[in-house]
Design an enzyme around this catalytic site. Structure first.
Site, PDB file in Angstrom:
ATOM      1  N   ASP A 277       0.418  -5.156   3.490  1.00 51.94           N
ATOM      2  CA  ASP A 277       1.433  -4.411   4.232  1.00 51.94           C
ATOM      3  C   ASP A 277       1.511  -3.000   3.661  1.00 51.94           C
ATOM      4  O   ASP A 277       2.104  -2.797   2.602  1.00 51.94           O
ATOM      5  CB  ASP A 277       2.781  -5.128   4.122  1.00 51.94           C
ATOM      6  CG  ASP A 277       3.786  -4.665   5.153  1.00 51.94           C
ATOM      7  OD1 ASP A 277       3.504  -3.712   5.893  1.00 51.94           O
ATOM      8  OD2 ASP A 277       4.872  -5.276   5.208  1.00 51.94           O
TER       9      ASP A 277
ATOM     10  N   ARG B  45      13.696 -13.534   1.777  1.00 58.41           N
ATOM     11  CA  ARG B  45      12.952 -14.322   2.762  1.00 58.41           C
ATOM     12  C   ARG B  45      11.869 -15.188   2.143  1.00 58.41           C
ATOM     13  O   ARG B  45      11.602 -16.289   2.629  1.00 58.41           O
ATOM     14  CB  ARG B  45      12.320 -13.411   3.815  1.00 58.41           C
ATOM     15  CG  ARG B  45      13.309 -12.875   4.820  1.00 58.41           C
ATOM     16  CD  ARG B  45      12.624 -12.230   5.993  1.00 58.41           C
ATOM     17  NE  ARG B  45      12.041 -10.943   5.716  1.00 58.41           N
ATOM     18  CZ  ARG B  45      12.644  -9.779   5.958  1.00 58.41           C
ATOM     19  NH1 ARG B  45      13.845  -9.749   6.469  1.00 58.41           N
ATOM     20  NH2 ARG B  45      12.035  -8.649   5.694  1.00 58.41           N
TER      21      ARG B  45
ATOM     22  N   HIS C 244      12.721  -3.064   1.385  1.00 61.40           N
ATOM     23  CA  HIS C 244      11.689  -4.060   1.684  1.00 61.40           C
ATOM     24  C   HIS C 244      11.588  -5.096   0.562  1.00 61.40           C
ATOM     25  O   HIS C 244      11.435  -6.294   0.826  1.00 61.40           O
ATOM     26  CB  HIS C 244      10.322  -3.388   1.888  1.00 61.40           C
ATOM     27  CG  HIS C 244      10.071  -2.935   3.282  1.00 61.40           C
ATOM     28  ND1 HIS C 244       9.559  -3.763   4.255  1.00 61.40           N
ATOM     29  CD2 HIS C 244      10.254  -1.736   3.874  1.00 61.40           C
ATOM     30  CE1 HIS C 244       9.436  -3.098   5.378  1.00 61.40           C
ATOM     31  NE2 HIS C 244       9.858  -1.855   5.180  1.00 61.40           N
TER      32      HIS C 244
ATOM     33  N   THR D  86       0.810  -1.218   0.000  1.00 65.74           N
ATOM     34  CA  THR D  86       0.000   0.000   0.000  1.00 65.74           C
ATOM     35  C   THR D  86       0.845   1.270   0.000  1.00 65.74           C
ATOM     36  O   THR D  86       0.308   2.355  -0.192  1.00 65.74           O
ATOM     37  CB  THR D  86      -0.926   0.038   1.234  1.00 65.74           C
ATOM     38  OG1 THR D  86      -0.121   0.034   2.413  1.00 65.74           O
ATOM     39  CG2 THR D  86      -1.882  -1.147   1.233  1.00 65.74           C
TER      40      THR D  86
END
Length: 188
Positions: free
Chosen positions: A92, A62, A55, A40
């Site tokens: 998120d 990950r 990120h 978002t």
């Protein structure tokens, strides 16, 4: 894994990392599963560009293979279109989603701020879509109500709105986890 989970916590508390690790576990749990991050955040400045890039790199390490859906405002439509029993969605984050609706920074970047009644309608649509989502959904949000009361009326209104949103989503979710210093505490 519960069908819906809200992960709340302060800045850098480990919220996103926890959501990503849950997504990694979901993908490893059975063949044919998918996971997608619903991002978002919007990059209004150089620092936010760098934060988003970091990120993305961290997430790729990950959770390899996790798709990304960028949607700053219409989460109800994303849930309606992309939720499926075999696909986990990680939203998120709700804090930036609310920011995209309520904060005046949009006007500084050539976008018209939506009217407040549009937010209320979108909030209701989102909560309905969350309750009807056929697949698992993990939602990430900041807990910003633990600090001092802000001086400005706009910021106080935002803190209140986020607190209300977090309460609504927590009530709708099967599990609620509070993150602090990278450690999860199950609240519900």
């Amino acid at each position: 894994m519960p069908r819906t989970e809200l992960i709340v916590g302060g800045q850098k508390s480990g919220k996103s990392r926890r959501a990503e690790l849950l997504a990694r576990d979901w993908l490893a749990g059975a063949a044919g599963r998918e996971a997608a991050l619903v991002a978002t955040g919007q990059a209004w400045d150089a620092e936010m560009h760098a934060r988003i890039a970091r990120h993305q790199r961290d997430r790729a390490e990950r959770v390899p293979g996790m798709a990304t859906i960028e949607e700053p405002r219409d989460l109800a439509a994303v849930l309606a279109v992309h939720s499926a029993p075999h696909r986990l969605l990680v939203v998120d984050c709700l804090t930036l989603w609310l920011t995209n609706w309520l904060m005046p920074a949009m006007e500084e970047h050539g976008q018209k701020k939506p009217p407040a009644q549009s937010w209320k309608a979108q909030d209701a649509l989102f909560l309905k879509a969350l309750s009807q989502a056929p697949g698992p959904v993990i939602l990430v949000s900041n807990e910003i109500g633990l600090g001092v009361i802000p001086l400005g009326a706009d910021v106080r209104a935002f803190v209140d709105a986020l607190g209300t949103l977090n309460q609504q989503v927590a009530a709708a979710c099967d599990r609620v986890t509070l993150m602090a210093a990278g450690l999860p505490l199950q609240l519900k």
